[in-house]
Design a protein around this motif. Structure first.
Motif, PDB file in Angstrom:
ATOM      1  N   ALA A 154       0.830  -1.208   0.000  1.00  0.00           N
ATOM      2  CA  ALA A 154       0.000   0.000   0.000  1.00  0.00           C
ATOM      3  C   ALA A 154       0.862   1.254   0.000  1.00  0.00           C
ATOM      4  CB  ALA A 154      -0.940  -0.011   1.204  1.00  0.00           C
ATOM      5  N   GLN A 155       1.941   1.259   0.773  1.00  0.00           N
ATOM      6  CA  GLN A 155       2.825   2.422   0.808  1.00  0.00           C
ATOM      7  C   GLN A 155       3.522   2.632  -0.536  1.00  0.00           C
ATOM      8  OE1 GLN A 155       5.232   1.488   4.245  1.00  0.00           O
ATOM      9  NE2 GLN A 155       3.760   2.398   5.660  1.00  0.00           N
ATOM     10  N   LYS A 156       3.958   1.540  -1.145  1.00  0.00           N
ATOM     11  CA  LYS A 156       4.610   1.641  -2.452  1.00  0.00           C
ATOM     12  C   LYS A 156       3.604   2.134  -3.499  1.00  0.00           C
ATOM     13  CE  LYS A 156       8.262   0.896  -3.135  1.00  0.00           C
ATOM     14  NZ  LYS A 156       9.406   1.837  -3.191  1.00  0.00           N
ATOM     15  N   MET A 157       2.382   1.661  -3.419  1.00  0.00           N
ATOM     16  CA  MET A 157       1.361   2.118  -4.356  1.00  0.00           C
ATOM     17  C   MET A 157       1.114   3.618  -4.209  1.00  0.00           C
ATOM     18  SD  MET A 157      -1.318  -1.084  -4.270  1.00  0.00           S
ATOM     19  CE  MET A 157      -2.473  -0.350  -5.438  1.00  0.00           C
ATOM     20  N   MET A 158       1.164   4.108  -2.970  1.00  0.00           N
ATOM     21  CA  MET A 158       0.987   5.542  -2.759  1.00  0.00           C
ATOM     22  C   MET A 158       2.127   6.326  -3.406  1.00  0.00           C
ATOM     23  SD  MET A 158      -1.778   6.432  -1.658  1.00  0.00           S
ATOM     24  CE  MET A 158      -1.201   8.109  -1.731  1.00  0.00           C
ATOM     25  N   GLN A 159       3.339   5.789  -3.348  1.00  0.00           N
ATOM     26  CA  GLN A 159       4.460   6.458  -4.017  1.00  0.00           C
ATOM     27  C   GLN A 159       4.246   6.482  -5.525  1.00  0.00           C
ATOM     28  OE1 GLN A 159       8.052   4.443  -2.894  1.00  0.00           O
ATOM     29  NE2 GLN A 159       7.947   5.112  -0.767  1.00  0.00           N
ATOM     30  N   TRP A 160       3.781   5.365  -6.058  1.00  0.00           N
ATOM     31  CA  TRP A 160       3.618   5.247  -7.506  1.00  0.00           C
ATOM     32  C   TRP A 160       2.401   5.980  -8.040  1.00  0.00           C
ATOM     33  CZ3 TRP A 160       4.346  -0.758  -7.577  1.00  0.00           C
ATOM     34  CH2 TRP A 160       5.703  -1.062  -7.469  1.00  0.00           C
ATOM     35  N   TYR A 161       1.282   5.936  -7.306  1.00  0.00           N
ATOM     36  CA  TYR A 161       0.009   6.413  -7.849  1.00  0.00           C
ATOM     37  C   TYR A 161      -0.599   7.568  -7.072  1.00  0.00           C
ATOM     38  CZ  TYR A 161       0.636   1.761  -9.765  1.00  0.00           C
ATOM     39  OH  TYR A 161       1.171   0.648 -10.360  1.00  0.00           O
TER      40      TYR A 161
ATOM     41  N   VAL B 285      -6.401   6.884   1.599  1.00  0.00           N
ATOM     42  CA  VAL B 285      -7.236   6.579   2.767  1.00  0.00           C
ATOM     43  C   VAL B 285      -7.049   5.124   3.171  1.00  0.00           C
ATOM     44  CG1 VAL B 285      -9.627   6.383   3.591  1.00  0.00           C
ATOM     45  CG2 VAL B 285      -8.918   8.391   2.270  1.00  0.00           C
ATOM     46  N   VAL B 286      -7.124   4.223   2.198  1.00  0.00           N
ATOM     47  CA  VAL B 286      -6.961   2.795   2.493  1.00  0.00           C
ATOM     48  C   VAL B 286      -5.554   2.515   3.015  1.00  0.00           C
ATOM     49  CG1 VAL B 286      -6.955   0.471   1.490  1.00  0.00           C
ATOM     50  CG2 VAL B 286      -8.757   2.084   0.861  1.00  0.00           C
ATOM     51  N   ALA B 287      -4.541   3.131   2.418  1.00  0.00           N
ATOM     52  CA  ALA B 287      -3.160   2.913   2.854  1.00  0.00           C
ATOM     53  C   ALA B 287      -2.967   3.373   4.298  1.00  0.00           C
ATOM     54  CB  ALA B 287      -2.188   3.631   1.919  1.00  0.00           C
ATOM     55  N   ASP B 288      -3.542   4.518   4.654  1.00  0.00           N
ATOM     56  CA  ASP B 288      -3.440   5.009   6.034  1.00  0.00           C
ATOM     57  C   ASP B 288      -4.126   4.048   7.006  1.00  0.00           C
ATOM     58  OD1 ASP B 288      -2.010   7.233   5.228  1.00  0.00           O
ATOM     59  OD2 ASP B 288      -3.737   8.598   5.326  1.00  0.00           O
ATOM     60  N   GLU B 289      -5.268   3.523   6.620  1.00  0.00           N
ATOM     61  CA  GLU B 289      -5.987   2.582   7.481  1.00  0.00           C
ATOM     62  C   GLU B 289      -5.194   1.285   7.651  1.00  0.00           C
ATOM     63  OE1 GLU B 289      -9.823   2.293   5.611  1.00  0.00           O
ATOM     64  OE2 GLU B 289     -10.461   4.239   6.423  1.00  0.00           O
ATOM     65  N   ILE B 290      -4.607   0.804   6.574  1.00  0.00           N
ATOM     66  CA  ILE B 290      -3.786  -0.408   6.639  1.00  0.00           C
ATOM     67  C   ILE B 290      -2.595  -0.191   7.566  1.00  0.00           C
ATOM     68  CG2 ILE B 290      -2.207  -1.849   5.280  1.00  0.00           C
ATOM     69  CD1 ILE B 290      -4.271  -1.605   2.970  1.00  0.00           C
ATOM     70  N   ASP B 291      -1.991   0.974   7.502  1.00  0.00           N
ATOM     71  CA  ASP B 291      -0.862   1.288   8.377  1.00  0.00           C
ATOM     72  C   ASP B 291      -1.304   1.283   9.841  1.00  0.00           C
ATOM     73  OD1 ASP B 291       1.943   2.129   8.705  1.00  0.00           O
ATOM     74  OD2 ASP B 291       1.052   4.013   9.397  1.00  0.00           O
ATOM     75  N   GLU B 292      -2.436   1.902  10.135  1.00  0.00           N
ATOM     76  CA  GLU B 292      -2.943   1.922  11.512  1.00  0.00           C
ATOM     77  C   GLU B 292      -3.259   0.514  11.996  1.00  0.00           C
ATOM     78  OE1 GLU B 292      -5.519   1.523  14.745  1.00  0.00           O
ATOM     79  OE2 GLU B 292      -6.281   1.169  12.707  1.00  0.00           O
ATOM     80  N   GLU B 293      -3.863  -0.295  11.146  1.00  0.00           N
ATOM     81  CA  GLU B 293      -4.218  -1.668  11.530  1.00  0.00           C
ATOM     82  C   GLU B 293      -2.963  -2.494  11.802  1.00  0.00           C
ATOM     83  OE1 GLU B 293      -8.368  -1.963   9.000  1.00  0.00           O
ATOM     84  OE2 GLU B 293      -6.466  -2.369   8.017  1.00  0.00           O
ATOM     85  N   HIS B 294      -1.929  -2.278  11.040  1.00  0.00           N
ATOM     86  CA  HIS B 294      -0.665  -2.980  11.256  1.00  0.00           C
ATOM     87  C   HIS B 294      -0.107  -2.634  12.630  1.00  0.00           C
ATOM     88  CE1 HIS B 294       3.674  -3.752  10.908  1.00  0.00           C
ATOM     89  NE2 HIS B 294       3.317  -4.733  10.085  1.00  0.00           N
ATOM     90  N   ARG B 295      -0.077  -1.339  12.941  1.00  0.00           N
ATOM     91  CA  ARG B 295       0.416  -0.912  14.263  1.00  0.00           C
ATOM     92  C   ARG B 295      -0.444  -1.496  15.382  1.00  0.00           C
ATOM     93  NH1 ARG B 295       0.545   4.027  11.686  1.00  0.00           N
ATOM     94  NH2 ARG B 295      -1.143   4.783  12.993  1.00  0.00           N
ATOM     95  N   HIS B 296      -1.753  -1.539  15.149  1.00  0.00           N
ATOM     96  CA  HIS B 296      -2.652  -2.098  16.162  1.00  0.00           C
ATOM     97  C   HIS B 296      -2.345  -3.583  16.399  1.00  0.00           C
ATOM     98  CE1 HIS B 296      -6.236  -2.620  18.596  1.00  0.00           C
ATOM     99  NE2 HIS B 296      -6.396  -3.748  17.937  1.00  0.00           N
ATOM    100  N   LEU B 297      -2.170  -4.331  15.324  1.00  0.00           N
ATOM    101  CA  LEU B 297      -1.876  -5.755  15.464  1.00  0.00           C
ATOM    102  C   LEU B 297      -0.555  -5.964  16.196  1.00  0.00           C
ATOM    103  CD1 LEU B 297      -2.555  -8.700  14.984  1.00  0.00           C
ATOM    104  CD2 LEU B 297      -1.618  -8.476  12.660  1.00  0.00           C
ATOM    105  N   GLU B 298       0.448  -5.159  15.884  1.00  0.00           N
ATOM    106  CA  GLU B 298       1.703  -5.255  16.635  1.00  0.00           C
ATOM    107  C   GLU B 298       1.463  -5.005  18.127  1.00  0.00           C
ATOM    108  OE1 GLU B 298       5.444  -4.025  13.877  1.00  0.00           O
ATOM    109  OE2 GLU B 298       4.110  -2.367  14.434  1.00  0.00           O
ATOM    110  N   GLY B 299       0.609  -4.034  18.435  1.00  0.00           N
ATOM    111  CA  GLY B 299       0.293  -3.729  19.822  1.00  0.00           C
ATOM    112  C   GLY B 299      -0.422  -4.871  20.524  1.00  0.00           C
ATOM    113  N   VAL B 300      -1.344  -5.528  19.825  1.00  0.00           N
ATOM    114  CA  VAL B 300      -2.057  -6.675  20.400  1.00  0.00           C
ATOM    115  C   VAL B 300      -1.060  -7.788  20.718  1.00  0.00           C
ATOM    116  CG1 VAL B 300      -3.702  -8.542  19.875  1.00  0.00           C
ATOM    117  CG2 VAL B 300      -4.294  -6.167  19.358  1.00  0.00           C
ATOM    118  N   ILE B 301      -0.175  -8.057  19.799  1.00  0.00           N
ATOM    119  CA  ILE B 301       0.830  -9.101  20.009  1.00  0.00           C
ATOM    120  C   ILE B 301       1.687  -8.759  21.229  1.00  0.00           C
ATOM    121  CG2 ILE B 301       2.907 -10.146  19.014  1.00  0.00           C
ATOM    122  CD1 ILE B 301       1.448  -9.948  16.257  1.00  0.00           C
ATOM    123  N   ASP B 302       2.081  -7.513  21.339  1.00  0.00           N
ATOM    124  CA  ASP B 302       2.873  -7.085  22.497  1.00  0.00           C
ATOM    125  C   ASP B 302       2.084  -7.212  23.800  1.00  0.00           C
ATOM    126  OD1 ASP B 302       5.114  -6.504  20.970  1.00  0.00           O
ATOM    127  OD2 ASP B 302       4.687  -4.348  20.852  1.00  0.00           O
TER     128      ASP B 302
END
Length: 172
Positions: free
Chosen positions: A30-37, A48-65
């Motif tokens: 998603a981040q690479k797509m934002m650079q390209w497009y 919008v989708v890329a930002d949400e995916i980034d937040e969800e990734h951070r959230h999942l890391e937090g749950v694991i922690d």
């Protein structure tokens, strides 16, 4: 918060690690797509989708922690390498951007977004035992539907020109 004995800690760790690996690859894509497009007609909705995916990734890391589960650094590195290798595909145009590329990228991102819906549904199911908020994960699962709708719209926008001669999407 420790994982209760009613849940197999090793299985949960593997399950979350696998999802984190996929989420890492999805976030990188998603981040690479934002650079390209980002400067094209699909850029604003994609952002919008890329930002949400980034937040969800951070959230999942937090749950694991929070659950005291080791984060699989090696698997995340493998996910990044796999995502990078996926970008090495030939598009028949050398270094030029192909109109086929955003079509395929959106399709791959749509697959990653669909996969995480099962994660949020599963975490909602086990939330009480894990000390998590079930409502939050139901909301996250529902949000996937909106992300899929956005990606479906973007897919419809690019697929009409993707296999035709020309440069595909245009600057926004």
């Amino acid at each position: 918060m420790p994982v209760p004995s009613s849940i197999d800690r090793r299985v949960l760790r593997t399950y979350l690690a696998d999802h984190l690996t996929g989420a890492t690859a999805g976030r990188a894509r998603a981040q690479k797509m934002m650079q390209w497009y980002g400067d094209t007609e699909i850029g604003p909705e994609l952002a919008v989708v890329a930002d949400e995916i980034d937040e969800e990734h951070r959230h999942l890391e937090g749950v694991i922690d929070r659950l005291g589960l080791r984060q699989p650094v090696v698997l995340r590195a493998v996910a990044r390498a796999g995502e990078a290798a996926g970008r090495l595909k030939t598009n028949g145009r050398g270094l030029m951007r192909s109109p086929m590329t955003p079509l395929l990228e959106i399709e791959l991102l749509r697959g990653a977004v669909n996969a995480k819906q099962g994660l949020w549904q599963t975490l909602a199911e086990y939330a009480d035992e894990l000390g998590l908020d079930a409502g939050e994960y139901r909301r996250r699962a529902d949000a996937v539907d909106r992300q899929v709708e956005v990606l479906e719209r973007l897919h419809a926008r690019v697929r009409g020109e993707a296999l035709r001669p020309g440069d595909g999407i245009h600057e926004g």
